[in-house]
Scaffold this motif. Structure first.
Motif: not given
Length: 110
Positions: A104-105, A107-110
């Motif tokens: 999840q982290d 995917q959020k960073g993209r």
């Protein structure tokens, strides 16, 4: 609705086989041919020799102690196997949660 069907032999053989009966091995004697004039000799019946187990109070206590020890050892092995499975399950669950958070982290960073 469901009726049992009895098989019918279309060509009966006429051979009747008696049910098998157990035979003691000590009763089997070899057959030998004797002349009709010779007197029949039958061997004297022999008593079957059976070993008897005599339990003394000391041997009963020893058998009880050995049985109890076996039960305790088998129980300890089973409990340890159950504990190993439980620890493995918990560790796999923790790893799954950590991996989920990492994904999840990312995917959020993209």
């Amino acid at each position: 609705m469901l009726r049992p069907r009895i098989p019918v032999n279309p060509l009966p053989t006429g051979i009747v086989t008696p049910p098998a009966q157990p035979v003691a091995l000590s009763c089997i004697e070899p057959t030998r041919e004797t002349s009709p004039m010779a007197p029949e000799r039958h061997p004297a019946p022999t008593a079957l020799s059976r070993t008897t187990v005599q339990l003394t109070p000391g041997s009963v206590v020893a058998l009880t102690a050995v049985g109890g020890a076996v039960v305790l050892v088998v129980g300890a092995i089973l409990v340890s196997m159950l504990l190993a499975v439980a620890i493995t399950g918990v560790s796999v669950a923790v790893i799954a949660v950590v991996l989920r958070l990492l994904v999840q982290d990312l995917q959020k960073g993209r």
